[in-house]
Design an enzyme around this catalytic site. Sequence first.
Site, PDB file in Angstrom:
ATOM      1  N   ARG A   9       0.854  -1.189   0.000  1.00 10.81           N
ATOM      2  CA  ARG A   9       0.000   0.000   0.000  1.00 10.81           C
ATOM      3  C   ARG A   9       0.894   1.244   0.000  1.00 10.81           C
ATOM      4  O   ARG A   9       1.597   1.489   0.974  1.00 10.81           O
ATOM      5  CB  ARG A   9      -0.919  -0.032   1.235  1.00 10.81           C
ATOM      6  CG  ARG A   9      -1.759   1.176   1.373  1.00 10.81           C
ATOM      7  CD  ARG A   9      -2.743   1.129   2.542  1.00 10.81           C
ATOM      8  NE  ARG A   9      -3.260   2.450   2.667  1.00 10.81           N
ATOM      9  CZ  ARG A   9      -3.194   3.201   3.761  1.00 10.81           C
ATOM     10  NH1 ARG A   9      -2.709   2.722   4.882  1.00 10.81           N
ATOM     11  NH2 ARG A   9      -3.649   4.424   3.759  1.00 10.81           N
ATOM     12  N   HIS A  54      -2.334  10.836   1.374  1.00 11.44           N
ATOM     13  CA  HIS A  54      -1.864  10.498   2.723  1.00 11.44           C
ATOM     14  C   HIS A  54      -1.076  11.708   3.253  1.00 11.44           C
ATOM     15  O   HIS A  54       0.113  11.641   3.519  1.00 11.44           O
ATOM     16  CB  HIS A  54      -1.004   9.231   2.663  1.00 11.44           C
ATOM     17  CG  HIS A  54      -0.764   8.564   3.982  1.00 11.44           C
ATOM     18  ND1 HIS A  54      -0.983   7.215   4.193  1.00 11.44           N
ATOM     19  CD2 HIS A  54      -0.313   9.035   5.165  1.00 11.44           C
ATOM     20  CE1 HIS A  54      -0.659   6.892   5.429  1.00 11.44           C
ATOM     21  NE2 HIS A  54      -0.248   7.992   6.055  1.00 11.44           N
ATOM     22  N   GLU A  90      -7.006   8.339   6.784  1.00  9.20           N
ATOM     23  CA  GLU A  90      -7.268   8.916   8.106  1.00  9.20           C
ATOM     24  C   GLU A  90      -7.673  10.391   8.058  1.00  9.20           C
ATOM     25  O   GLU A  90      -6.957  11.268   8.558  1.00  9.20           O
ATOM     26  CB  GLU A  90      -6.041   8.751   9.018  1.00  9.20           C
ATOM     27  CG  GLU A  90      -5.689   7.310   9.299  1.00  9.20           C
ATOM     28  CD  GLU A  90      -4.494   7.159  10.252  1.00  9.20           C
ATOM     29  OE1 GLU A  90      -3.976   8.184  10.724  1.00  9.20           O
ATOM     30  OE2 GLU A  90      -4.090   6.018  10.516  1.00  9.20           O
ATOM     31  N   ASN A  93      -7.476   1.513   9.846  1.00 10.63           N
ATOM     32  CA  ASN A  93      -6.173   1.461  10.510  1.00 10.63           C
ATOM     33  C   ASN A  93      -6.425   1.257  12.000  1.00 10.63           C
ATOM     34  O   ASN A  93      -7.063   2.097  12.641  1.00 10.63           O
ATOM     35  CB  ASN A  93      -5.412   2.769  10.296  1.00 10.63           C
ATOM     36  CG  ASN A  93      -5.183   3.072   8.824  1.00 10.63           C
ATOM     37  OD1 ASN A  93      -5.351   2.201   7.966  1.00 10.63           O
ATOM     38  ND2 ASN A  93      -4.796   4.297   8.517  1.00 10.63           N
ATOM     39  N   TYR A 134      -4.586   0.274  15.713  1.00 16.67           N
ATOM     40  CA  TYR A 134      -3.362   0.060  16.480  1.00 16.67           C
ATOM     41  C   TYR A 134      -3.649  -0.316  17.929  1.00 16.67           C
ATOM     42  O   TYR A 134      -2.867  -0.981  18.570  1.00 16.67           O
ATOM     43  CB  TYR A 134      -2.505   1.327  16.471  1.00 16.67           C
ATOM     44  CG  TYR A 134      -1.903   1.623  15.116  1.00 16.67           C
ATOM     45  CD1 TYR A 134      -0.640   1.153  14.793  1.00 16.67           C
ATOM     46  CD2 TYR A 134      -2.598   2.359  14.155  1.00 16.67           C
ATOM     47  CE1 TYR A 134      -0.071   1.409  13.551  1.00 16.67           C
ATOM     48  CE2 TYR A 134      -2.037   2.625  12.912  1.00 16.67           C
ATOM     49  CZ  TYR A 134      -0.774   2.146  12.610  1.00 16.67           C
ATOM     50  OH  TYR A 134      -0.226   2.391  11.381  1.00 16.67           O
ATOM     51  N   GLU A 162      -3.792  -0.587   8.083  1.00 14.51           N
ATOM     52  CA  GLU A 162      -2.573  -0.363   8.878  1.00 14.51           C
ATOM     53  C   GLU A 162      -2.709  -1.058  10.215  1.00 14.51           C
ATOM     54  O   GLU A 162      -3.775  -1.017  10.842  1.00 14.51           O
ATOM     55  CB  GLU A 162      -2.339   1.136   9.172  1.00 14.51           C
ATOM     56  CG  GLU A 162      -1.893   1.949   8.000  1.00 14.51           C
ATOM     57  CD  GLU A 162      -1.660   3.417   8.375  1.00 14.51           C
ATOM     58  OE1 GLU A 162      -1.416   3.716   9.567  1.00 14.51           O
ATOM     59  OE2 GLU A 162      -1.748   4.253   7.466  1.00 14.51           O
TER      60      GLU A 162
HETATM   61  O1  IFM Z   1       2.738   6.671  10.474  1.00  8.91           O
HETATM   62  C1  IFM Z   1       1.374   6.768  10.667  1.00  8.91           C
HETATM   63  C2  IFM Z   1       0.642   6.752   9.335  1.00  8.91           C
HETATM   64  O2  IFM Z   1       1.087   7.748   8.480  1.00  8.91           O
HETATM   65  C3  IFM Z   1      -0.835   6.947   9.559  1.00  8.91           C
HETATM   66  N1  IFM Z   1      -1.336   6.017  10.536  1.00  8.91           N
HETATM   67  C4  IFM Z   1      -0.629   5.852  11.773  1.00  8.91           C
HETATM   68  C5  IFM Z   1       0.853   5.621  11.501  1.00  8.91           C
HETATM   69  C6  IFM Z   1       1.608   5.466  12.824  1.00  8.91           C
HETATM   70  O3  IFM Z   1       1.452   6.609  13.605  1.00  8.91           O
END
Ligand code: IFM
Length: 453
Positions: free
Chosen positions: A74, A118, A163, A298, A300, A355
Site C-alpha cells: 500500500r 496520505h 485517516e 487502521n 493500532y 494499517e
Molecule cells: O505513520 C502513521 C501513518 O502515516 C498513519 N497512521 C498511523 C501511523 C503510525 O502513527
Amino acid sequence: MSFSKDFVWGAAAASYQIEGAAYEDGKGLSVWDTMCRQPGKVWEDNTGDVACDHYHRYKEDARLMGEIGLKAYRLSISWPRVLPEGVGTINQKGLDFYDRLIDALLENGVQPWVTLFHWDYPYALYCRGGWLNRDSSDWFAEYTSVIVDKLSDRVSNWMTLNEPQVFIGIAHQSGLHAPGLQLGFADVLLAAHNALLAHGKAVQVIRTRAKTKPAVGAALVGVTSMPATDSTEDIEAARGRMFSIWNKNCWNNTWWADPMVFGTYPEDGMKIFEIEMPAIADGDMKTICQPLDFYGVNIYTGQTIRSTGDGGAKSVKSPDGPPLTTMEWQVKPESLYWGPRFLNERYRLPIFITENGMGNCDWIHRDGKIHDPQRIDFLARYLSELKHAIDDGVMVKGYFLWSIMDNFEWSFGYKQRFGIIYVDYATGERTLKDSANWYKEVIASNGAILDKT
Ligand code: IFM
C-alpha cells in the site's frame, strides 16, 4: 475457517514518510515541507527532505518486498510531486516515478494498492484555502483523474483518503500536524465536509475512468471499542461506544463512515455539532455516498468498555504498568477482533486492515542483526485475534502491516521506528529485522505459523 487462499498479506508506507527527494525533479511544496521548516514543530527538527530516499531506492525496496513475499504494497502518491500547483500543469518526471514504481512492484510479484492522499497536501492549494475552500473537492477530482489515467492499467485497488480524522482533526483543530491550524470547530467541520466531497468525487472519477475493474475504499481510523467481558451488556456497550459521538472533535468512526456508506451524518453528531454544522448543498450527501468495495481501517489499539448497567458505557481504567509501544499506545490485540467485527456488522463491507503495527526501540545488535521480539509478539497477538474474527465469520480480506520500513513519523520525526525493515538514515542502508523474516513465514504459511509463535 481461516485466512482465505486469496487473503491479501501486505505492508504499507506513505509518500512523504519515505520518498525524500522533496525538492527534486520539479516536485511542488507540500504542507509537510513547510511545516518541517518551522523550528520545534517536529522532533529534533527532522524533515522528510531525504527520509528513506525511496525515490531513488525504490527498485531495491520493491525487491525486498518481493523477498519478504508481500502480496501487496500500500503506497501513497505525493500530490504535489505530480501536480506542483495542485491543479493544472502535470510534472511529468513526478508522474513517471510512480509509473516506474508500479512496474517495479509488479516485476517483484507485489500488487500495488494506491492511496491517493496520505497528508502531503499541495502548499499552493493550501494558500488558496485548502480543505476550507469548497473547490477543494474538484481539485482532488482533477488530481485523481491524472493518477487514474496513468496508473489504472496496472492498478486496480484504490483508497481515496488516509485517516481524515487526522489530516482534518489533528491538522486543522489541534494543529500538531501540517498545516498546523487551530481552527474553530465550524471551520473544522467545513474542512471535513469538503474532504468527504473529495472522497465521493474521487470514487466517481475512479469508476468512470479506470482501465481495469477497480476496487475502491478509504483508509479510515477512529476509536476501536472492545467489551471488557463477553457479556451481552458489555458487548452492547462497546458497540454503542464505537459508533457514537460524544465530544467536539473528529476522532470517531461515524462522522466519516456514515456519510460515505449511508449518505447521512450521524444524528448524535449533528446534535452535538448543531451550531457548527457546515452548509450542505443539495446533492452533497449523494456525491459523498458512492458505492464502495471495501472498508479500510487502521487499527493500532482500542479502548476497553464496560456497561454501566443502565444502558450507558464507561471506559475501563488501564491496569497499572500496561504494555505500551514507544508511541505509548496500549497494546490491545483484541482490537483486531472487535474492530473488524463491529465495522463489518454496521457497514456490511469486506474489511481490509489498512494499517497495524508498532513503534519500537530498534537498533542494530552486536551480531549485526535487528532483533525485535516485541514486534513479533505484538503482530502474532494481533493477527491471532484477526484470525479469530475470520473464524467467527467476520469478512476480513486483507492486512497491511505498518510499516514496510522505518520512516518519518510526522511530528515525531525519526524518533519512532515502525518498520519491519530497518533503515540506517545516515547511509540509507536497509536491513531486514527479525520481524520481516517472521512475517515472511506468516505469509508463506498463509497464517498457519501464528499458532506456533
Ligand atoms: O505513520 C502513521 C501513518 O502515516 C498513519 N497512521 C498511523 C501511523 C503510525 O502513527
